[in-house]
Design a protein around this motif. Structure first.
Motif, mmCIF file in Angstrom:
data_model
loop_
_atom_site.group_PDB
_atom_site.id
_atom_site.type_symbol
_atom_site.label_atom_id
_atom_site.label_comp_id
_atom_site.label_asym_id
_atom_site.label_seq_id
_atom_site.Cartn_x
_atom_site.Cartn_y
_atom_site.Cartn_z
ATOM 1 N N UNK A 76 -0.289 -4.973 10.955
ATOM 2 C CA UNK A 76 0.505 -5.612 12.006
ATOM 3 C C UNK A 76 1.317 -6.793 11.474
ATOM 4 N N UNK A 77 0.863 -7.433 10.404
ATOM 5 C CA UNK A 77 1.582 -8.593 9.869
ATOM 6 C C UNK A 77 2.958 -8.223 9.323
ATOM 7 N N UNK A 78 3.209 -6.926 9.113
ATOM 8 C CA UNK A 78 4.494 -6.510 8.549
ATOM 9 C C UNK A 78 5.323 -5.681 9.520
ATOM 10 N N UNK A 79 4.856 -5.581 10.754
ATOM 11 C CA UNK A 79 5.650 -4.975 11.811
ATOM 12 C C UNK A 79 6.158 -3.577 11.505
ATOM 13 N N UNK A 80 7.433 -3.331 11.843
ATOM 14 C CA UNK A 80 8.027 -2.001 11.707
ATOM 15 C C UNK A 80 8.067 -1.540 10.254
ATOM 16 N N UNK A 81 8.100 -2.498 9.318
ATOM 17 C CA UNK A 81 8.142 -2.127 7.904
ATOM 18 C C UNK A 81 6.844 -1.447 7.472
ATOM 19 N N UNK A 82 5.737 -1.792 8.109
ATOM 20 C CA UNK A 82 4.480 -1.107 7.794
ATOM 21 C C UNK A 82 4.504 0.317 8.345
ATOM 22 N N UNK A 83 5.103 0.501 9.528
ATOM 23 C CA UNK A 83 5.190 1.846 10.104
ATOM 24 C C UNK A 83 6.087 2.753 9.265
ATOM 25 N N UNK A 84 7.059 2.183 8.611
ATOM 26 C CA UNK A 84 7.961 2.977 7.763
ATOM 27 C C UNK A 84 7.241 3.603 6.579
ATOM 28 N N UNK A 85 6.101 3.040 6.219
ATOM 29 C CA UNK A 85 5.338 3.597 5.092
ATOM 30 C C UNK A 85 4.764 4.970 5.428
ATOM 31 N N UNK A 117 7.504 7.269 4.381
ATOM 32 C CA UNK A 117 7.681 7.180 2.925
ATOM 33 C C UNK A 117 6.608 7.965 2.178
ATOM 34 N N UNK A 118 5.353 7.741 2.540
ATOM 35 C CA UNK A 118 4.262 8.441 1.864
ATOM 36 C C UNK A 118 4.258 9.932 2.192
ATOM 37 N N UNK A 119 4.572 10.275 3.423
ATOM 38 C CA UNK A 119 4.605 11.694 3.828
ATOM 39 C C UNK A 119 5.689 12.452 3.084
ATOM 40 N N UNK A 120 6.841 11.813 2.886
ATOM 41 C CA UNK A 120 7.931 12.447 2.153
ATOM 42 C C UNK A 120 7.541 12.697 0.699
ATOM 43 N N UNK A 121 6.840 11.739 0.109
ATOM 44 C CA UNK A 121 6.388 11.902 -1.280
ATOM 45 C C UNK A 121 5.390 13.048 -1.389
ATOM 46 N N UNK A 122 4.475 13.146 -0.423
ATOM 47 C CA UNK A 122 3.496 14.238 -0.423
ATOM 48 C C UNK A 122 4.196 15.582 -0.248
ATOM 49 N N UNK A 123 5.204 15.645 0.619
ATOM 50 C CA UNK A 123 5.930 16.898 0.847
ATOM 51 C C UNK A 123 6.630 17.369 -0.428
ATOM 52 N N UNK A 171 0.835 -1.202 0.000
ATOM 53 C CA UNK A 171 0.000 0.000 0.000
ATOM 54 C C UNK A 171 0.869 1.251 0.000
ATOM 55 N N UNK A 172 1.916 1.255 0.823
ATOM 56 C CA UNK A 172 2.816 2.401 0.847
ATOM 57 C C UNK A 172 3.458 2.662 -0.500
#
Length: 305
Positions: free
Chosen positions: A190-199, A202-208, A161-162
């Protein structure tokens, strides 16, 4: 695996760009099965099927609710609507092209049956992941559109999704097109742990970056928009719209009350409260969605493009 995304969005003119956008033929691995001819009995039975509104508890024919944008005729309760139907209600017929962004499945935590669950949801919803992205026209105004689906693991945001959201933002930036994202999510996956939080980053940087280049981003919050999606791209719009009575927040009320040690007002995470306190610019019922977005796009149209 066969994805049964509707051929509604097939376009008769040339693709937007072959290296960035799939044609509908490439997006759909197999034709959707043709419906059996309805008999008088089955048609009558379908016509008489009823649903009970979760809010006002009144009964209505399902066909009547469907014809009313999946909104309760009596109280205005907004039923969940699929990503495909959301796009169908929004774009000019025949103008939508899915964006090419194939993300390989990953199970970083080796969660049991995670892959099987994703496969079942892909078959059931016709989507590859919890967000559907593409390019379409709204009253002739071209825009990049991303629609999250609460029917796909509650719209949770994992790596796929990210990546798909970021790809849509970057395409809008590259082509100088406005960006519209419809959010509906339970938060990070939750199934992807910290890697999901990193999105979130990632998405915020793209929007900025998109914003720095002068891009127009319309964020449209639907029920529910929570967790990491709320804490990232959902609340970064230049213009923030919301459907009536949508749940919008990060953590649940009980967690917040325990954290700050205060009693919170009723309905503080609903769109009406959010608008009253400046977090939402306008509440837009589904039947006004196309009209309002079209008006915004016309007001912000760049001359000469």
């Amino acid at each position: 695996m066969k994805f049964q995304v509707s051929n509604l969005f097939r376009k008769k003119e040339e693709p937007v760009e072959n290296n960035a956008v799939e044609t509908a033929e490439a997006q759909v691995a197999g034709e959707a099965p043709k419906a059996e001819p309805a008999t008088e009995q089955t048609a009558a039975a379908a016509e008489e099927e009823v649903t009970v509104c979760p809010k006002c508890k009144q009964e209505f024919k399902k066909s009547a609710i469907k014809d009313n944008y999946n909104v309760c005729i009596a109280c205005g309760y907004h039923y969940v609507v699929s990503a495909e139907k959301r796009v169908r209600l929004l774009v000019d017929p025949g103008t939508f092209k899915p964006l090419r962004c194939k993300v390989a499945f990953s199970n970083p935590l080796d969660m049991p049956e995670y892959e099987e669950k994703i496969e079942r949801l892909q078959e059931k919803t016709g989507l590859e992941e919890a967000v559907y992205t593409g390019v379409g026209k709204i009253d002739g105004n071209e825009a990049v559109i991303a629609v999250m689906s609460s029917k796909f693991l509650m719209g949770s945001m994992g790596m796929a999704v990210g990546e798909k959201v970021t790809n849509a933002v970057e395409y809008a930036d590259k082509k100088h097109l406005p960006l519209i994202i419809f959010t509906a999510s339970g938060g990070a996956r939750m199934q992807e742990g910290i890697l999901s939080l990193m999105q979130m980053a990632k998405t915020s940087a793209a929007i900025e970056k998109f914003s720095e280049h002068g891009g127009l981003y319309i964020s449209y919050l639907t029920h529910p928009t929570t967790g990491g999606v709320t804490a990232s791209f959902a609340t970064l719009g230049d213009i923030t719209l919301a459907e009536p009575d949508a749940l919008i927040g990060f953590a649940g009320p009980r967690v917040i009350e325990q954290t700050i040690g205060q009693k919170l007002p009723d309905g503080f995470q609903r769109s009406e409260f959010q608008m009253a306190h400046g977090f939402v610019d306008q509440i837009v019922p589904r039947d006004k969605m196309r009209e309002v977005i079209s008006h915004i796009l016309r007001l912000h149209a760049k001359k000469g493009r």
